[in-house]
Design a protein around this motif. Sequence first.
Motif, PDB file in Angstrom:
ATOM      1  N   GLU A   1      46.970  61.107  54.378  1.00 12.88           N
ATOM      2  CA  GLU A   1      46.339  59.951  54.995  1.00 12.88           C
ATOM      3  C   GLU A   1      44.934  60.277  55.479  1.00 12.88           C
ATOM      4  OE1 GLU A   1      48.878  58.651  58.112  1.00 12.88           O
ATOM      5  OE2 GLU A   1      50.477  57.949  56.788  1.00 12.88           O
ATOM      6  N   ALA A   2      44.059  59.306  55.383  1.00  9.11           N
ATOM      7  CA  ALA A   2      42.717  59.372  55.949  1.00  9.11           C
ATOM      8  C   ALA A   2      42.411  58.005  56.548  1.00  9.11           C
ATOM      9  CB  ALA A   2      41.674  59.733  54.896  1.00  9.11           C
ATOM     10  N   HIS A   3      41.695  58.001  57.665  1.00 11.16           N
ATOM     11  CA  HIS A   3      41.450  56.750  58.392  1.00 11.16           C
ATOM     12  C   HIS A   3      39.955  56.571  58.630  1.00 11.16           C
ATOM     13  CE1 HIS A   3      45.785  56.656  59.215  1.00 11.16           C
ATOM     14  NE2 HIS A   3      45.669  57.953  59.509  1.00 11.16           N
ATOM     15  N   PHE A   4      39.488  55.356  58.379  1.00 12.03           N
ATOM     16  CA  PHE A   4      38.105  54.982  58.676  1.00 12.03           C
ATOM     17  C   PHE A   4      38.156  53.837  59.679  1.00 12.03           C
ATOM     18  CE2 PHE A   4      38.146  56.751  54.399  1.00 12.03           C
ATOM     19  CZ  PHE A   4      37.127  57.691  54.459  1.00 12.03           C
ATOM     20  N   LEU A   5      37.821  54.141  60.918  1.00  8.57           N
ATOM     21  CA  LEU A   5      37.933  53.177  61.999  1.00  8.57           C
ATOM     22  C   LEU A   5      36.554  52.715  62.470  1.00  8.57           C
ATOM     23  CD1 LEU A   5      40.813  54.358  61.917  1.00  8.57           C
ATOM     24  CD2 LEU A   5      40.868  54.163  64.403  1.00  8.57           C
ATOM     25  N   ASN A   6      36.549  51.626  63.229  1.00  6.35           N
ATOM     26  CA  ASN A   6      35.320  51.080  63.819  1.00  6.35           C
ATOM     27  C   ASN A   6      34.243  50.800  62.766  1.00  6.35           C
ATOM     28  OD1 ASN A   6      36.444  51.380  66.466  1.00  6.35           O
ATOM     29  ND2 ASN A   6      35.919  53.569  66.361  1.00  6.35           N
ATOM     30  N   LEU A   7      34.672  50.223  61.657  1.00  9.67           N
ATOM     31  CA  LEU A   7      33.742  49.906  60.576  1.00  9.67           C
ATOM     32  C   LEU A   7      33.078  48.557  60.828  1.00  9.67           C
ATOM     33  CD1 LEU A   7      35.876  50.900  57.449  1.00  9.67           C
ATOM     34  CD2 LEU A   7      34.138  52.263  58.621  1.00  9.67           C
ATOM     35  N   THR A   8      31.770  48.517  60.637  1.00  9.84           N
ATOM     36  CA  THR A   8      31.054  47.255  60.694  1.00  9.84           C
ATOM     37  C   THR A   8      31.583  46.328  59.606  1.00  9.84           C
ATOM     38  OG1 THR A   8      29.078  48.390  61.494  1.00  9.84           O
ATOM     39  CG2 THR A   8      28.780  46.193  60.562  1.00  9.84           C
ATOM     40  N   VAL A   9      31.771  45.052  59.940  1.00 10.28           N
ATOM     41  CA  VAL A   9      32.337  44.121  58.963  1.00 10.28           C
ATOM     42  C   VAL A   9      31.398  44.000  57.763  1.00 10.28           C
ATOM     43  CG1 VAL A   9      33.620  42.814  60.680  1.00 10.28           C
ATOM     44  CG2 VAL A   9      31.283  42.163  60.162  1.00 10.28           C
ATOM     45  N   GLY A  10      31.988  43.847  56.583  1.00  6.95           N
ATOM     46  CA  GLY A  10      31.219  43.760  55.353  1.00  6.95           C
ATOM     47  C   GLY A  10      31.971  44.378  54.199  1.00  6.95           C
ATOM     48  N   ASN A  11      31.274  44.614  53.099  1.00  2.66           N
ATOM     49  CA  ASN A  11      31.890  45.144  51.882  1.00  2.66           C
ATOM     50  C   ASN A  11      31.736  46.663  51.789  1.00  2.66           C
ATOM     51  OD1 ASN A  11      32.869  42.757  50.393  1.00  2.66           O
ATOM     52  ND2 ASN A  11      30.718  42.147  50.451  1.00  2.66           N
ATOM     53  N   TYR A  12      32.787  47.333  51.291  1.00  4.54           N
ATOM     54  CA  TYR A  12      32.806  48.788  51.162  1.00  4.54           C
ATOM     55  C   TYR A  12      33.414  49.170  49.820  1.00  4.54           C
ATOM     56  CZ  TYR A  12      31.866  49.062  56.177  1.00  4.54           C
ATOM     57  OH  TYR A  12      31.288  48.950  57.416  1.00  4.54           O
ATOM     58  N   THR A  13      33.030  50.373  49.366  1.00  5.66           N
ATOM     59  CA  THR A  13      33.633  50.983  48.191  1.00  5.66           C
ATOM     60  C   THR A  13      34.184  52.339  48.579  1.00  5.66           C
ATOM     61  OG1 THR A  13      32.099  49.875  46.685  1.00  5.66           O
ATOM     62  CG2 THR A  13      33.235  51.798  45.836  1.00  5.66           C
ATOM     63  N   VAL A  14      35.390  52.656  48.086  1.00  2.00           N
ATOM     64  CA  VAL A  14      36.057  53.920  48.396  1.00  2.00           C
ATOM     65  C   VAL A  14      36.127  54.771  47.125  1.00  2.00           C
ATOM     66  CG1 VAL A  14      38.215  55.001  49.134  1.00  2.00           C
ATOM     67  CG2 VAL A  14      37.397  52.925  50.276  1.00  2.00           C
ATOM     68  N   LYS A  15      35.771  56.066  47.258  1.00  2.00           N
ATOM     69  CA  LYS A  15      35.885  57.014  46.154  1.00  2.00           C
ATOM     70  C   LYS A  15      36.713  58.199  46.622  1.00  2.00           C
ATOM     71  CE  LYS A  15      32.474  59.752  45.079  1.00  2.00           C
ATOM     72  NZ  LYS A  15      31.163  60.282  44.580  1.00  2.00           N
ATOM     73  N   ALA A  16      37.659  58.653  45.785  1.00  2.00           N
ATOM     74  CA  ALA A  16      38.535  59.783  46.125  1.00  2.00           C
ATOM     75  C   ALA A  16      38.439  60.852  45.043  1.00  2.00           C
ATOM     76  CB  ALA A  16      39.979  59.307  46.269  1.00  2.00           C
ATOM     77  N   THR A  17      38.308  62.107  45.487  1.00  2.00           N
ATOM     78  CA  THR A  17      38.221  63.231  44.542  1.00  2.00           C
ATOM     79  C   THR A  17      39.109  64.370  45.026  1.00  2.00           C
ATOM     80  OG1 THR A  17      36.276  64.117  45.691  1.00  2.00           O
ATOM     81  CG2 THR A  17      35.879  62.669  43.797  1.00  2.00           C
ATOM     82  N   LEU A  18      39.711  65.067  44.061  1.00  4.69           N
ATOM     83  CA  LEU A  18      40.520  66.253  44.334  1.00  4.69           C
ATOM     84  C   LEU A  18      40.530  67.090  43.061  1.00  4.69           C
ATOM     85  CD1 LEU A  18      42.429  67.837  46.246  1.00  4.69           C
ATOM     86  CD2 LEU A  18      44.334  66.509  45.254  1.00  4.69           C
ATOM     87  N   THR A  19      40.282  68.376  43.214  1.00  3.91           N
ATOM     88  CA  THR A  19      40.250  69.274  42.053  1.00  3.91           C
ATOM     89  C   THR A  19      41.549  69.169  41.270  1.00  3.91           C
ATOM     90  OG1 THR A  19      38.807  70.798  43.251  1.00  3.91           O
ATOM     91  CG2 THR A  19      39.957  71.656  41.319  1.00  3.91           C
ATOM     92  N   GLY A  20      41.423  68.977  39.937  1.00  6.04           N
ATOM     93  CA  GLY A  20      42.585  68.855  39.063  1.00  6.04           C
ATOM     94  C   GLY A  20      43.030  67.434  38.839  1.00  6.04           C
ATOM     95  N   PHE A  21      42.370  66.470  39.521  1.00  3.20           N
ATOM     96  CA  PHE A  21      42.744  65.059  39.365  1.00  3.20           C
ATOM     97  C   PHE A  21      41.511  64.248  38.971  1.00  3.20           C
ATOM     98  CE2 PHE A  21      46.040  66.777  42.000  1.00  3.20           C
ATOM     99  CZ  PHE A  21      47.188  66.056  41.698  1.00  3.20           C
ATOM    100  N   ASN A  22      41.794  63.131  38.302  1.00  9.55           N
ATOM    101  CA  ASN A  22      40.698  62.230  37.952  1.00  9.55           C
ATOM    102  C   ASN A  22      40.090  61.616  39.214  1.00  9.55           C
ATOM    103  OD1 ASN A  22      40.704  62.416  35.117  1.00  9.55           O
ATOM    104  ND2 ASN A  22      42.469  61.022  34.981  1.00  9.55           N
ATOM    105  N   GLU A  23      38.794  61.399  39.179  1.00  6.50           N
ATOM    106  CA  GLU A  23      38.143  60.706  40.296  1.00  6.50           C
ATOM    107  C   GLU A  23      38.628  59.262  40.349  1.00  6.50           C
ATOM    108  OE1 GLU A  23      33.813  59.074  40.516  1.00  6.50           O
ATOM    109  OE2 GLU A  23      33.742  61.172  41.207  1.00  6.50           O
ATOM    110  N   TRP A  24      38.839  58.774  41.571  1.00  6.27           N
ATOM    111  CA  TRP A  24      39.362  57.416  41.783  1.00  6.27           C
ATOM    112  C   TRP A  24      38.309  56.607  42.544  1.00  6.27           C
ATOM    113  CZ3 TRP A  24      40.282  53.923  45.590  1.00  6.27           C
ATOM    114  CH2 TRP A  24      41.245  52.928  45.382  1.00  6.27           C
TER     115      TRP A  24
END
Length: 1001
Positions: A68-91
């Motif tokens: 789990e990872a948490h992003f709190l207190n975000l200003t309202v609006g649009n966001y994009t999330v990217k996830a990376t881990l060695t041995g896995f495709n980027e998401w």
Amino acid sequence: MCVKTTRLLAMVALVAAIVGLGTPVMAQEYTGRIDVTAVDTTGGRLPGVTVDLSGQMIQSAVTDARGEAHFLNLTVGNYTVKATLTGFNEWKSAPLLVTAGGSIALNIKMSVAGAKETVVVTAEAPVLDTKKDTTGASVNFEELQNVPTARDPWVVMQSVPGIVMDRVNIGGNESGQQSGFISKGAGSGDTTWNVDGMPVTDMSSLSSPFYFDFDMFQEMSFTTGGADAKSATGGVQLNMMLKSGTNSFHGQAKGYFEEPERWSWMQANNMPAWLATQLGSKTGKGDHTLSFEDWGGDVGGPVFKDRWWFWGAYGHQNIRIQRMTGVLDKTVLKNVSFKTNAQITKSIRASFTYFNANKLKWGRNTGQTCDQNCGENQTGPNDLYKGEINYNYGSNLFLVARYAHVKGGFAFHPQGGDDSLSYWDVNGVQHGSSYVYITNRPQDSFIVDGNYFKGNHELKFGYTWRKATTDSATTWGQGYYSVAADWGNTTCTWGVNGCMFVQVMPGAYSAVKANYQSFYLSDTISLKRLTIDAGVRFDHQVASVLPVTMPASTIPDTPTQYVLPSVTAPGVDGALKFNLLQPRVGLNYSVNDKTQFRASYSMFTSQISTGAAGFLSVAQYRWFYLDCFDANQDGICSPSEFDWNSYATTAHNYFGGFDINNPTAVATPIHQVGDYGVPRTHEIIVGIDHELMPNLAVSASATYRRNQDYNWRPIRQLTGNSINGVIDGTDYALKGYYSGALPANIPGSPGGVYSVPYYGLADGVTYPSSKGTIFQSRPDYGQSYKGIEATLTKRMSNHWMARVGFSTNSWREYFDQPDGRGNPTPTLGGPNVDGGYVVSAAGGSGKSNIYMVQPSYQLNANGAYQFPFDIDFGVNYQLRQGYPMPWWKYSGGAGICSTTPFGTPTSGTCTDVLGSNKQMLQVYPDFGLARLPAISIVDFRIGKRQKLSHGVILNFDFDIFNAFNAAQVLGRNYNTGSPIGTTIQEITQPRIYRFGLRIQF
């Protein structure tokens, strides 16, 4: 947390679900969040995944042992999330819309690295949110911009189920004054106003200290109930989210205008000729708009990309109204905003906000009972300075600290001049000048909030400290005002034989303050399909009176014994203290991904105002009344016409509060504090939410509230002949009946006969001469609210959006025993009916003679559709039950009372028995049965978007307000004994057109 504790909390929440229902809508928070869970293709949790967030803010986190990872207190609006881990495709996700108080549960499924290096998914923000336990609405930027509105927060507020306003705003005609409102068993005094998460409520008036520029907001959120431990009261919690800078330069310039004075075709006339003649309209119209202008712009972008951003804005509104009496009302609203935010380190984020609002008004309160000279000119400005620091300690602890200073206050200066005489004629119309009022209302706030994640628990905690002060002065130009009426000389009648009275007023000064502290602690427990939110909130509120110096009276030729010298009134520190521990518990049970049930129980208290203890100061009692004989018959009483010998016999001089024989001495306060309680509201909500299709959800909920532990100030009975030591309902006896016929042939009025009981003091009970009161608990009295609401919310997708809300409401008061009443006689001030409606009379802000009760039905709907060729269409519709018609008549009229129900009226009056001339209510016992016709207003917008190069977009808007030119009655003269009784006093303003241009980049 142990299993037994978890089971106990689940049982408590289940009990709450059985007895009540909650619906998920946005909380009072001004930020949102994204909660990420990373898994592999088998469903196994993946720790160590690097998750990068971009959009309105730039952040990065690494998933913990639970993936789990948490992003709190975000200003309202649009966001994009990217996830990376060695041995896995980027998401990588598609854009995600974060809303105020919203929580996006984002599940990332990562595949083992192969030929496809990046996996892009479409991950919409969920319509259903399992962490929500509140009711209300959140209005995003697209709706604010695409739906036709009068462009102020009060108009947006009326679209929230359960909230009813005291006026109808047609194209901005009412935007120069704040609207009064009630909501779900709570008055506007329990509303809390917030700008970017900071409380800014004017703690003197318990209203907003600011007027706002509509285009500075990214989003507005309104909370009307629920288990959120951050909610300070059971009233509406408003949060206005300002825009922010991002990595891309962006901005907007806008201009809207209505110019009927220049181009008459822009506004219709919906007043019939017969009504214009009846009301003496000088224009042949009702109240109407002369001009409306709204222009300004904003711009934001990076100072250093990915590190430091800025945003700034300016807005200007000019609203000119002409009343049907011919008097003018002009308002200019100016706003300046600036915000800068920076990612200082990976764990520390900081921001600073400045917000300025200046209201300039000419002709406040002008109308049928106030000519142009008595109207007030109002000036500001008010400022907000806010700093904020966000700190992330590892991946489990999130802290945010905020400090703000509000420089509040304003001034009224009468258009007739500060030093001219104010007087009322025999028709009750004020002329000449009015009072000068200058008030300073500074406040400071400090807030700390935190979130801590541990397993399936999320602990939320916070502390708030706040101080508010109000320092005000009211002075009358000549040290008195004159009224063409008699209050005490039995040889005179109203406006006859030159008989008048004056009120001598050397000046009213007030200095008060209040301190507030609160903390909350809650635990959100996530169990497969069940989410439990259990918490507690503690509020400590203290109201004090500060020392104040009162000026001397300066009326020429005043006899020495009646001159009021300057004196200093002492303060009273910690006069009133409210302490209350308030439990909150809510649950959410997800039947599946499309349907969920919610339930909550909450306890709330009321917010104490800075002036709550002001009655203990003797400063406010420095005035007295005198009779006057208008020898020259000019309708104005001058000092040479004062009857100084009438001081001792003038009926209203119990307000004196000082010894006229020793005026230099500071009087002992005639009011006292007794055994008082802390107001509280118990709330139970149950609800169900269902996602019909992506981006479209429906919700239904039922709310029950019980308001109790009220305080009041009954008159102290010092002679000992009262049963309870105060004058309350036990000291009154039935004396007779007030009967007659209700007005007939008026739409909404039932007609027929009525018989209203009237009461007087029982034998052996007399009013004390001091009329001193005591602040204490009100026994055997309470209120209850029951309401059902249903909403449909469609986010903008597939070229359309919509938001529909319906509610049915009932708010009633109960007197369990006679000691919970004052005089039981039904009057305009209150029906005094056990089980009757709670009535809220509009007051101030330029609106009077409007009486609000919760409507039995209310529907608000708006939407927008994007046609081909970039043509937009928007609509806004409101329908609600009309305001009640509280027909009344003065008890002093001859031949209106009898000793038996529907008996023959006697030749005398009720006045002597009642102790004063009261406004006797005629709609009894079914107050609310007589109602004005329903309000039904439709607004349209047609827009055209033109895309230019370099990302510039032109938006041409054409709005039509009150499209069908409805002439619905908003108010009548309810005094049936008046020569103009039952006549229409106000109708909706007519259809008006507005043009607008927005340039976005």
